[in-house]
Design a protein around this motif. Structure first.
Motif, PDB file in Angstrom:
ATOM      1  N   ALA A  95       0.811  -1.217   0.000  1.00  0.00           N
ATOM      2  CA  ALA A  95       0.000   0.000   0.000  1.00  0.00           C
ATOM      3  C   ALA A  95       0.840   1.260   0.000  1.00  0.00           C
ATOM      4  O   ALA A  95       0.407   2.306  -0.486  1.00  0.00           O
ATOM      5  N   ALA A  96       2.064   1.201   0.533  1.00  0.00           N
ATOM      6  CA  ALA A  96       2.918   2.384   0.580  1.00  0.00           C
ATOM      7  C   ALA A  96       3.319   2.852  -0.817  1.00  0.00           C
ATOM      8  O   ALA A  96       3.735   3.991  -0.992  1.00  0.00           O
ATOM      9  N   GLY A  97       3.201   1.983  -1.801  1.00  0.00           N
ATOM     10  CA  GLY A  97       3.569   2.360  -3.163  1.00  0.00           C
ATOM     11  C   GLY A  97       2.390   2.685  -4.051  1.00  0.00           C
ATOM     12  O   GLY A  97       2.565   2.844  -5.268  1.00  0.00           O
ATOM     13  N   LEU A  98       1.208   2.804  -3.463  1.00  0.00           N
ATOM     14  CA  LEU A  98       0.017   3.062  -4.281  1.00  0.00           C
ATOM     15  C   LEU A  98       0.115   4.375  -5.048  1.00  0.00           C
ATOM     16  O   LEU A  98      -0.350   4.473  -6.182  1.00  0.00           O
ATOM     17  N   PHE A  99       0.707   5.393  -4.419  1.00  0.00           N
ATOM     18  CA  PHE A  99       0.849   6.661  -5.128  1.00  0.00           C
ATOM     19  C   PHE A  99       1.699   6.487  -6.379  1.00  0.00           C
ATOM     20  O   PHE A  99       1.409   7.064  -7.428  1.00  0.00           O
ATOM     21  N   VAL A 100       2.750   5.680  -6.269  1.00  0.00           N
ATOM     22  CA  VAL A 100       3.633   5.455  -7.414  1.00  0.00           C
ATOM     23  C   VAL A 100       2.881   4.768  -8.543  1.00  0.00           C
ATOM     24  O   VAL A 100       3.005   5.140  -9.714  1.00  0.00           O
ATOM     25  N   LEU A 101       2.078   3.761  -8.206  1.00  0.00           N
ATOM     26  CA  LEU A 101       1.256   3.106  -9.230  1.00  0.00           C
ATOM     27  C   LEU A 101       0.271   4.094  -9.844  1.00  0.00           C
ATOM     28  O   LEU A 101       0.051   4.104 -11.057  1.00  0.00           O
ATOM     29  N   GLY A 102      -0.330   4.925  -9.000  1.00  0.00           N
ATOM     30  CA  GLY A 102      -1.277   5.912  -9.502  1.00  0.00           C
ATOM     31  C   GLY A 102      -0.614   6.911 -10.427  1.00  0.00           C
ATOM     32  O   GLY A 102      -1.152   7.258 -11.488  1.00  0.00           O
ATOM     33  N   LEU A 103       0.578   7.387 -10.052  1.00  0.00           N
ATOM     34  CA  LEU A 103       1.284   8.346 -10.890  1.00  0.00           C
ATOM     35  C   LEU A 103       1.756   7.689 -12.183  1.00  0.00           C
ATOM     36  O   LEU A 103       1.756   8.315 -13.244  1.00  0.00           O
ATOM     37  N   THR A 104       2.156   6.408 -12.096  1.00  0.00           N
ATOM     38  CA  THR A 104       2.543   5.668 -13.296  1.00  0.00           C
ATOM     39  C   THR A 104       1.403   5.658 -14.306  1.00  0.00           C
ATOM     40  O   THR A 104       1.611   5.910 -15.500  1.00  0.00           O
ATOM     41  N   MET A 105       0.192   5.369 -13.818  1.00  0.00           N
ATOM     42  CA  MET A 105      -0.969   5.352 -14.708  1.00  0.00           C
ATOM     43  C   MET A 105      -1.297   6.743 -15.230  1.00  0.00           C
ATOM     44  O   MET A 105      -1.616   6.913 -16.414  1.00  0.00           O
ATOM     45  N   LEU A 106      -1.204   7.743 -14.369  1.00  0.00           N
ATOM     46  CA  LEU A 106      -1.513   9.117 -14.783  1.00  0.00           C
ATOM     47  C   LEU A 106      -0.566   9.584 -15.880  1.00  0.00           C
ATOM     48  O   LEU A 106      -0.988  10.191 -16.876  1.00  0.00           O
ATOM     49  N   LEU A 107       0.718   9.294 -15.716  1.00  0.00           N
ATOM     50  CA  LEU A 107       1.698   9.669 -16.740  1.00  0.00           C
ATOM     51  C   LEU A 107       1.435   8.936 -18.051  1.00  0.00           C
ATOM     52  O   LEU A 107       1.542   9.520 -19.136  1.00  0.00           O
ATOM     53  N   LEU A 108       1.069   7.654 -17.943  1.00  0.00           N
ATOM     54  CA  LEU A 108       0.804   6.871 -19.146  1.00  0.00           C
ATOM     55  C   LEU A 108      -0.457   7.373 -19.858  1.00  0.00           C
ATOM     56  O   LEU A 108      -0.503   7.429 -21.094  1.00  0.00           O
ATOM     57  N   VAL A 109      -1.464   7.761 -19.094  1.00  0.00           N
ATOM     58  CA  VAL A 109      -2.665   8.353 -19.690  1.00  0.00           C
ATOM     59  C   VAL A 109      -2.304   9.648 -20.415  1.00  0.00           C
ATOM     60  O   VAL A 109      -2.756   9.900 -21.540  1.00  0.00           O
ATOM     61  N   ALA A 145       9.830  10.211  -6.510  1.00  0.00           N
ATOM     62  CA  ALA A 145       8.395   9.966  -6.418  1.00  0.00           C
ATOM     63  C   ALA A 145       8.105   8.857  -5.413  1.00  0.00           C
ATOM     64  O   ALA A 145       7.130   8.927  -4.652  1.00  0.00           O
ATOM     65  N   MET A 146       8.936   7.810  -5.407  1.00  0.00           N
ATOM     66  CA  MET A 146       8.768   6.744  -4.423  1.00  0.00           C
ATOM     67  C   MET A 146       8.953   7.288  -3.006  1.00  0.00           C
ATOM     68  O   MET A 146       8.207   6.934  -2.085  1.00  0.00           O
ATOM     69  N   ALA A 147       9.948   8.152  -2.829  1.00  0.00           N
ATOM     70  CA  ALA A 147      10.155   8.766  -1.519  1.00  0.00           C
ATOM     71  C   ALA A 147       8.925   9.565  -1.095  1.00  0.00           C
ATOM     72  O   ALA A 147       8.520   9.529   0.078  1.00  0.00           O
ATOM     73  N   PHE A 148       8.315  10.279  -2.036  1.00  0.00           N
ATOM     74  CA  PHE A 148       7.077  11.011  -1.754  1.00  0.00           C
ATOM     75  C   PHE A 148       5.988  10.057  -1.292  1.00  0.00           C
ATOM     76  O   PHE A 148       5.309  10.305  -0.290  1.00  0.00           O
ATOM     77  N   SER A 149       5.813   8.955  -2.019  1.00  0.00           N
ATOM     78  CA  SER A 149       4.767   7.994  -1.689  1.00  0.00           C
ATOM     79  C   SER A 149       4.972   7.397  -0.294  1.00  0.00           C
ATOM     80  O   SER A 149       4.043   7.312   0.508  1.00  0.00           O
ATOM     81  N   VAL A 150       6.205   7.011  -0.001  1.00  0.00           N
ATOM     82  CA  VAL A 150       6.509   6.425   1.305  1.00  0.00           C
ATOM     83  C   VAL A 150       6.344   7.470   2.403  1.00  0.00           C
ATOM     84  O   VAL A 150       5.862   7.161   3.505  1.00  0.00           O
ATOM     85  N   ALA A 151       6.708   8.711   2.117  1.00  0.00           N
ATOM     86  CA  ALA A 151       6.556   9.779   3.107  1.00  0.00           C
ATOM     87  C   ALA A 151       5.084  10.017   3.426  1.00  0.00           C
ATOM     88  O   ALA A 151       4.720  10.236   4.592  1.00  0.00           O
ATOM     89  N   MET A 152       4.231   9.991   2.406  1.00  0.00           N
ATOM     90  CA  MET A 152       2.794  10.147   2.657  1.00  0.00           C
ATOM     91  C   MET A 152       2.271   9.017   3.536  1.00  0.00           C
ATOM     92  O   MET A 152       1.454   9.243   4.445  1.00  0.00           O
ATOM     93  N   ALA A 153       2.738   7.791   3.281  1.00  0.00           N
ATOM     94  CA  ALA A 153       2.325   6.660   4.115  1.00  0.00           C
ATOM     95  C   ALA A 153       2.837   6.832   5.542  1.00  0.00           C
ATOM     96  O   ALA A 153       2.138   6.518   6.511  1.00  0.00           O
ATOM     97  N   TYR A 154       4.058   7.330   5.682  1.00  0.00           N
ATOM     98  CA  TYR A 154       4.647   7.530   7.011  1.00  0.00           C
ATOM     99  C   TYR A 154       3.844   8.539   7.833  1.00  0.00           C
ATOM    100  O   TYR A 154       3.675   8.375   9.048  1.00  0.00           O
ATOM    101  N   LEU A 155       3.360   9.593   7.171  1.00  0.00           N
ATOM    102  CA  LEU A 155       2.630  10.663   7.874  1.00  0.00           C
ATOM    103  C   LEU A 155       1.160  10.330   8.111  1.00  0.00           C
ATOM    104  O   LEU A 155       0.460  11.101   8.772  1.00  0.00           O
TER     105      LEU A 155
END
Length: 267
Positions: A95-109, A145-155
């Motif tokens: 779950a900590a990497g969900l933002f990364v998956l979401g951004l991956t899809m957004l960039l691909l779109v 971006a991964m650091a951002f995602s993990v930081a959001m999970a941490y907070l």
């Protein structure tokens, strides 16, 4: 390759990433090994599809196809997919990497909306230094971006943390590793870019806005590599810095390329 087949291949990758993200969301309620393997397999196949497209485009064009907005969005999403796979295979971040998956899809779109067209490479860029400069740049961006995602999970407040979320101490270490790897990649990007600029134009650094903000990104994350040893910046402070840093990254990549005039325009 840059026709119906290429669009279909990228659409398949997008659908697979979406499937993986939905499975990861379902896993928020608790650990299920079979579903976790399913999410990992879907992500792996999606990344393989992107890699197939990248390899075919590279062979056809004869250079790394990262020359316009479509190709940079695609390459960024490819780097993000690879980054997620690295952390998931090594640490099972879920779950900590969900933002990364979401951004991956957004960039691909965003890339698909532009259409799979690749601009010609100007002679000054036709060098291995250009390939290394661009590739390591986006690899660094993906780690940030991964650091951002993990930081959001941490907070995330304790009462909102799903059972599948890694412990905070693990998230802190994942964040620090992502920052360190991103800084190393981006340092290689800056070094090869400086050498390339000297070979092409006779100077190591120019005060254009893209160069200045790239140096700001490098300086910010150099400071973060030091901040993890400073007690007052550890924990929540480091997570907040990770979030702020990725904001600088997005401005450097998209804000300058789309809104301002620079020698790195995005068209």
């Amino acid at each position: 390759m840059f026709s119906h087949e290429s669009v279909l291949l990228l659409q398949v990758a997008l659908a697979l990433y979406l499937g993986a993200a939905l499975v990861q969301v379902f896993l928020l309620g608790g650990e299920r090994p079979a579903l976790r393997r399913c999410a990992l397999i879907l992500t792996g196949i999606a990344f393989a599809a992107q890699t197939l497209y990248l390899g075919a485009a590279w062979i056809q064009e004869g250079y790394l196809p990262v020359t316009n907005l479509f190709s940079t969005l695609f390459f960024f999403s490819w780097a993000m997919g690879g980054t997620f796979l690295y952390f998931e295979l090594r640490y099972r971040i879920g779950a900590a990497g969900l933002f990364v998956l979401g951004l991956t899809m957004l960039l691909l779109v965003g890339a698909l909306r532009r259409g799979p067209m690749i601009s010609p490479l100007i002679p000054a860029l036709d060098t291995p230094l250009f390939t290394m400069h661009v590739a390591f740049s986006f690899m660094g961006y993906a780690m940030f971006a991964m650091a951002f995602s993990v930081a959001m999970a941490y907070l995330m407040p304790r009462f909102l943390r799903p059972p599948s979320m890694p412990a905070r101490d693990l998230l802190r270490r994942h964040n620090e590793e992502a920052i360190l790897l991103g800084f190393v990649f981006f340092s290689v990007c800056m070094i090869t870019g400086s050498i390339w600029a000297y070979v092409a134009w006779g100077h190591w650094f120019s005060w254009n806005i893209k160069g200045v903000w790239s140096f700001i990104v490098w300086l910010f994350y150099a400071g973060m590599c030091h901040a993890k040893f400073v007690r007052r910046w550890q924990g929540e402070g480091y997570a907040l810095l990770s979030i702020a840093g990725f904001g600088i990254v997005l401005f450097t990549y998209l804000g300058i390329g789309l809104l301002l005039q620079s020698n790195h325009p995005l068209e």
